[in-house]
Design a protein around this motif. Structure first.
Motif, PDB file in Angstrom:
ATOM      1  N   LYS A  47       0.832  -1.205   0.000  1.00  0.00           N
ATOM      2  CA  LYS A  47       0.000   0.000   0.000  1.00  0.00           C
ATOM      3  C   LYS A  47       0.865   1.253   0.000  1.00  0.00           C
ATOM      4  O   LYS A  47       0.576   2.242  -0.695  1.00  0.00           O
ATOM      5  N   PHE A  48       1.966   1.211   0.756  1.00  0.00           N
ATOM      6  CA  PHE A  48       2.889   2.345   0.802  1.00  0.00           C
ATOM      7  C   PHE A  48       3.477   2.624  -0.584  1.00  0.00           C
ATOM      8  O   PHE A  48       3.501   3.770  -1.042  1.00  0.00           O
ATOM      9  N   VAL A  49       3.948   1.575  -1.259  1.00  0.00           N
ATOM     10  CA  VAL A  49       4.550   1.747  -2.587  1.00  0.00           C
ATOM     11  C   VAL A  49       3.497   2.241  -3.586  1.00  0.00           C
ATOM     12  O   VAL A  49       3.780   3.094  -4.435  1.00  0.00           O
ATOM     13  N   LYS A  50       2.289   1.726  -3.466  1.00  0.00           N
ATOM     14  CA  LYS A  50       1.225   2.151  -4.372  1.00  0.00           C
ATOM     15  C   LYS A  50       0.940   3.642  -4.219  1.00  0.00           C
ATOM     16  O   LYS A  50       0.777   4.366  -5.213  1.00  0.00           O
ATOM     17  N   GLU A  51       0.876   4.110  -2.982  1.00  0.00           N
ATOM     18  CA  GLU A  51       0.648   5.537  -2.759  1.00  0.00           C
ATOM     19  C   GLU A  51       1.825   6.363  -3.275  1.00  0.00           C
ATOM     20  O   GLU A  51       1.647   7.471  -3.788  1.00  0.00           O
ATOM     21  N   ARG A  52       3.035   5.817  -3.147  1.00  0.00           N
ATOM     22  CA  ARG A  52       4.209   6.527  -3.681  1.00  0.00           C
ATOM     23  C   ARG A  52       4.099   6.674  -5.200  1.00  0.00           C
ATOM     24  O   ARG A  52       4.406   7.748  -5.751  1.00  0.00           O
ATOM     25  N   THR A  53       3.661   5.630  -5.889  1.00  0.00           N
ATOM     26  CA  THR A  53       3.513   5.708  -7.351  1.00  0.00           C
ATOM     27  C   THR A  53       2.453   6.742  -7.737  1.00  0.00           C
ATOM     28  O   THR A  53       2.612   7.458  -8.725  1.00  0.00           O
ATOM     29  N   GLU A  54       1.390   6.816  -6.950  1.00  0.00           N
ATOM     30  CA  GLU A  54       0.352   7.817  -7.235  1.00  0.00           C
ATOM     31  C   GLU A  54       0.901   9.231  -7.063  1.00  0.00           C
ATOM     32  O   GLU A  54       0.585  10.134  -7.841  1.00  0.00           O
ATOM     33  N   HIS A 104       9.842  10.865 -13.557  1.00  0.00           N
ATOM     34  CA  HIS A 104       8.992  10.517 -12.413  1.00  0.00           C
ATOM     35  C   HIS A 104       7.880   9.563 -12.847  1.00  0.00           C
ATOM     36  O   HIS A 104       7.443   8.724 -12.055  1.00  0.00           O
ATOM     37  N   GLU A 105       7.440   9.675 -14.082  1.00  0.00           N
ATOM     38  CA  GLU A 105       6.487   8.688 -14.593  1.00  0.00           C
ATOM     39  C   GLU A 105       7.150   7.319 -14.718  1.00  0.00           C
ATOM     40  O   GLU A 105       6.523   6.292 -14.445  1.00  0.00           O
ATOM     41  N   VAL A 106       8.430   7.307 -15.117  1.00  0.00           N
ATOM     42  CA  VAL A 106       9.178   6.040 -15.196  1.00  0.00           C
ATOM     43  C   VAL A 106       9.295   5.412 -13.807  1.00  0.00           C
ATOM     44  O   VAL A 106       9.136   4.194 -13.646  1.00  0.00           O
ATOM     45  N   ILE A 107       9.563   6.229 -12.804  1.00  0.00           N
ATOM     46  CA  ILE A 107       9.646   5.715 -11.427  1.00  0.00           C
ATOM     47  C   ILE A 107       8.328   5.056 -11.041  1.00  0.00           C
ATOM     48  O   ILE A 107       8.303   3.954 -10.480  1.00  0.00           O
ATOM     49  N   SER A 108       7.227   5.724 -11.341  1.00  0.00           N
ATOM     50  CA  SER A 108       5.910   5.179 -10.999  1.00  0.00           C
ATOM     51  C   SER A 108       5.653   3.861 -11.723  1.00  0.00           C
ATOM     52  O   SER A 108       5.196   2.882 -11.120  1.00  0.00           O
ATOM     53  N   GLU A 109       5.962   3.823 -13.010  1.00  0.00           N
ATOM     54  CA  GLU A 109       5.719   2.600 -13.795  1.00  0.00           C
ATOM     55  C   GLU A 109       6.570   1.440 -13.291  1.00  0.00           C
ATOM     56  O   GLU A 109       6.076   0.316 -13.135  1.00  0.00           O
ATOM     57  N   MET A 111       7.987   1.026 -10.306  1.00  0.00           N
ATOM     58  CA  MET A 111       7.582   0.591  -8.969  1.00  0.00           C
ATOM     59  C   MET A 111       6.296  -0.230  -9.028  1.00  0.00           C
ATOM     60  O   MET A 111       6.123  -1.183  -8.278  1.00  0.00           O
ATOM     61  N   THR A 112       5.409   0.163  -9.938  1.00  0.00           N
ATOM     62  CA  THR A 112       4.155  -0.591 -10.070  1.00  0.00           C
ATOM     63  C   THR A 112       4.411  -1.992 -10.585  1.00  0.00           C
ATOM     64  O   THR A 112       3.867  -2.977 -10.058  1.00  0.00           O
ATOM     65  N   SER A 113       5.261  -2.110 -11.623  1.00  0.00           N
ATOM     66  CA  SER A 113       5.483  -3.423 -12.232  1.00  0.00           C
ATOM     67  C   SER A 113       6.436  -4.301 -11.420  1.00  0.00           C
ATOM     68  O   SER A 113       6.216  -5.510 -11.300  1.00  0.00           O
ATOM     69  N   LEU A 114       7.484  -3.698 -10.849  1.00  0.00           N
ATOM     70  CA  LEU A 114       8.518  -4.490 -10.169  1.00  0.00           C
ATOM     71  C   LEU A 114       8.232  -4.732  -8.695  1.00  0.00           C
ATOM     72  O   LEU A 114       8.773  -5.684  -8.120  1.00  0.00           O
ATOM     73  N   ARG A 243      11.958 -11.430   0.721  1.00  0.00           N
ATOM     74  CA  ARG A 243      11.239 -10.792  -0.386  1.00  0.00           C
ATOM     75  C   ARG A 243      10.965  -9.315  -0.094  1.00  0.00           C
ATOM     76  O   ARG A 243      11.137  -8.453  -0.980  1.00  0.00           O
ATOM     77  N   ILE A 244      10.571  -9.009   1.117  1.00  0.00           N
ATOM     78  CA  ILE A 244      10.301  -7.610   1.430  1.00  0.00           C
ATOM     79  C   ILE A 244      11.588  -6.811   1.446  1.00  0.00           C
ATOM     80  O   ILE A 244      11.630  -5.636   1.058  1.00  0.00           O
ATOM     81  N   GLY A 245      12.703  -7.449   1.867  1.00  0.00           N
ATOM     82  CA  GLY A 245      13.998  -6.771   1.815  1.00  0.00           C
ATOM     83  C   GLY A 245      14.420  -6.483   0.382  1.00  0.00           C
ATOM     84  O   GLY A 245      14.910  -5.386   0.060  1.00  0.00           O
ATOM     85  N   GLU A 246      14.226  -7.462  -0.518  1.00  0.00           N
ATOM     86  CA  GLU A 246      14.551  -7.260  -1.933  1.00  0.00           C
ATOM     87  C   GLU A 246      13.689  -6.160  -2.542  1.00  0.00           C
ATOM     88  O   GLU A 246      14.157  -5.370  -3.371  1.00  0.00           O
ATOM     89  N   SER A 247      12.427  -6.108  -2.138  1.00  0.00           N
ATOM     90  CA  SER A 247      11.532  -5.073  -2.659  1.00  0.00           C
ATOM     91  C   SER A 247      11.993  -3.687  -2.223  1.00  0.00           C
ATOM     92  O   SER A 247      11.925  -2.721  -3.000  1.00  0.00           O
ATOM     93  N   MET A 248      12.464  -3.595  -0.977  1.00  0.00           N
ATOM     94  CA  MET A 248      12.971  -2.305  -0.509  1.00  0.00           C
ATOM     95  C   MET A 248      14.224  -1.898  -1.289  1.00  0.00           C
ATOM     96  O   MET A 248      14.431  -0.713  -1.590  1.00  0.00           O
ATOM     97  N   LYS A 249      15.054  -2.869  -1.623  1.00  0.00           N
ATOM     98  CA  LYS A 249      16.242  -2.580  -2.426  1.00  0.00           C
ATOM     99  C   LYS A 249      15.824  -2.139  -3.830  1.00  0.00           C
ATOM    100  O   LYS A 249      16.383  -1.195  -4.389  1.00  0.00           O
TER     101      LYS A 249
END
Length: 568
Positions: A47-54, A104-109, A111-114, A243-249
């Motif tokens: 949810k945190f990452v999703k809000e960041r992408t928004e 910044h759009e690339v960052i959002s895309e 983060m959403t996909s990866l 997995r959550i550690g890899e996602s943070m990286k």
């Protein structure tokens, strides 16, 4: 007679599993709560990452809108202003900010996909795996509890049969000791006692077998099944943590990947800023607004101690409009007046731009020639296209009538001929201006004074054709035969000590850019004061404040004259 051990002897061997079962169940409950907490943490991170992408998308959108807002409008005055290095640098900044928003759009895309999509899918898999592991654990727990219940039932049956055998033995012994009892009754009691003892032996054997089976199941449960299940749960939990550690990286890497491009955008902005050249911009302003006028000449000394006829040079400021007023009075004009030798710009101006200063006139004529040449090229392109179409129609009559384009071809030919005549006309004016600009080499002279009737040559010099300072030609003949030439309206405007009184108000209907001397810029809806009505030339003189006044097209304003001014 074989004596059976009391069931309480085996009590210690079967009492421990009950407590272990309860503890094992407690551990499963704790693990179930902990793993559910782990899944909740993972979902919270998603949810945190999703809000960041928004936020990134919203920021990118705002940056793009900001860049678009300040982009110059096509075919507008703003677009002309972007020829200066400072405004070009600003335009480069706007373009780079647009690219900056794209990152910044690339960052959002990414983060959403990866991150978001991958973790969402992983959470679903994790929930299924967790459900399977705890299902196996509950199943193993139920199995050991079932075995425990079977053991308890076998033990209670063995205990009951032992008690029944004891009672049958005591009854037999009592019957055997009683002399009044018949042998048949004694024999019956003996057989009953033996039967009970046999049943106790069978129960003992069954209980022993059940006990051995339970101990084996219990050992398998606590040393094999449960450890395996716990191991799987542990591996599942560790994978979740990894997995959550890899996602943070990945979260950091996604940002890091666009840093070089963002840095390049900032470098381009810096480069654009460093390209700003104040000397070049100043020179462009000079080239754009230089008039080509020569400075007025020196003023001749007038010796009033000698009775003599004084004349004034043609280029004298006081005589530039045929005025005989003295220089001191001319020099005392109120501030905010027009420069004396600039002709008032009334109406749209002549076609040859003769109302403009020489250099400005040359530029305008050159622009007009270029514009006409472009129009000719467009017409010729259209004519060539129609000619090709006519050839196609001639070769393939089914596609169209070749005669249908003849009228249009004739029109294009006439238009091209008209445009060529226009080009020749403006090129003639341009050649005249370019040939006259460098020819003015004589130093004009300036003299203050008045015309006297005894000096007709001074009067005649004013009557000759002269080139006015604004680049146009005028023929102003003096009809003065007395001491002084009557003052003109033009001179009155600049010789008045007090500013003209207001005769009404006006409201600007449209925006007007006053670029010529004598005009004033107004904005749509602006309220101003009227100080001179339209005298039939299409211009009204207005005032904004005591320092700002000038002419605007009468059609651009709505005038409200005062009642007293109308009556007068």
């Amino acid at each position: 007679m074989v004596s059976l051990p009391h069931p309480s002897v085996l009590q210690g061997a079967v009492s421990a599993p009950c407590l272990c079962c309860r503890k094992g169940k407690d551990q499963f409950d704790n693990l179930e709560k902990h793993t559910q907490w782990g899944i909740d943490v993972l979902e919270k991170y998603i949810k945190f990452v999703k809000e960041r992408t928004e936020i990134e998308l919203s920021y990118a959108k705002q940056l793009r809108n900001l860049s678009k807002k300040y982009q110059p409008k096509k075919n507008s005055k703003e677009e002309e202003e972007y020829r200066y290095t400072s405004t070009r640098a600003f335009l480069a900044t706007l373009n780079e900010m647009n690219d900056y928003a794209g990152q910044h759009e690339v960052i959002s895309e990414n983060m959403t996909s990866l991150i978001t999509a991958e973790l969402t899918r992983y959470v679903q898999e994790l929930k299924q795996e967790r459900k399977s592991h705890f299902h196996d654990g509950r199943k193993a727990q139920q199995h050991i509890e079932t075995c425990w219940k079977q053991l308890e039932a076998s033990k209670r049956r063995f205990e009951r049969d032992c008690k029944e055998a004891d009672r049958a033995q005591q009854y037999f012994e009592k019957m055997d000791a009683d002399i009044n009892v018949t042998k048949a009754d004694v024999e019956k009691a003996r057989q009953q006692a033996q039967l009970r003892h046999q049943m106790a032996e069978d129960s003992k054997a069954e209980y022993s077998s059940t006990l051995q089976k339970f101990n084996s199941e219990q050992h398998e449960h606590y040393y094999t099944h449960i450890p395996n299940i716990f191991q799987k749960i542990q591996e599942m939990e560790e994978r979740r943590i990894v997995r959550i550690g890899e996602s943070m990286k990945t979260f950091a890497d996604v940002d890091r990947q666009v840093i070089p491009i963002i840095g390049k955008c900032l470098d381009e902005i810096t480069k654009a800023a460093e390209s700003v050249d104040h000397k070049n911009d100043s020179q462009m302003v000079i080239e754009a607004f230089k008039s080509g006028f020569e400075p007025p000449g020196d003023v001749d000394f007038e010796d009033f101690t000698q009775p003599m006829k004084r004349t004034v040079s043609e280029t004298s400021l006081s005589n530039s409009r045929g005025d005989g007023k003295s220089e001191p009075k001319f020099g005392s004009k109120s501030k905010g007046k027009l420069w004396p030798f600039i002709k008032k710009n009334k109406g749209a101006g002549p076609e040859d731009f003769s109302n403009l200063p020489p250099e400005q006139r040359r530029k305008k004529l050159q622009q007009k020639v270029d514009e006409l040449n472009r129009d000719i090229q467009k017409e010729m392109d259209s004519r060539d296209a129609l000619t090709k179409m006519k050839d196609v129609y001639i070769k393939n009559p089914q596609m169209g009538d070749a005669a249908s384009v003849d009228h249009r071809l004739a029109e294009l030919g006439q238009n091209i001929e008209k445009l060529r005549l226009e080009v020749q006309k403006f090129e003639g004016w341009l050649a005249e201006v370019e040939g006259r600009l460098p020819a003015r080499t004589e130093q004009p002279r300036r003299q203050s004074g008045v015309y006297e009737a005894q000096n007709p040559s001074g009067v005649n010099s004013c009557a000759q054709d002269r080139e006015s300072p604004d680049g146009s030609y005028t023929e102003e003949q003096s009809q003065e035969t007395e001491m002084k030439i009557p003052a003109t309206d033009f001179d009155d405007e600049f010789d008045d000590e007090e500013p003209l009184p207001t005769i009404g108000t006006c409201k600007a209907l449209y925006t007007f850019e006053g670029q010529n001397e004598g005009t004033i810029s107004v904005a749509e809806g602006e309220l101003l004061y009227v100080i001179e009505e339209d005298k039939g030339d299409g211009w009204t003189r207005i005032r904004r404040n005591e320092d700002e006044e000038g002419y605007v097209p009468t059609s651009y304003v709505e005038v409200y004259l005062d009642k007293n001014a109308k009556d007068s």
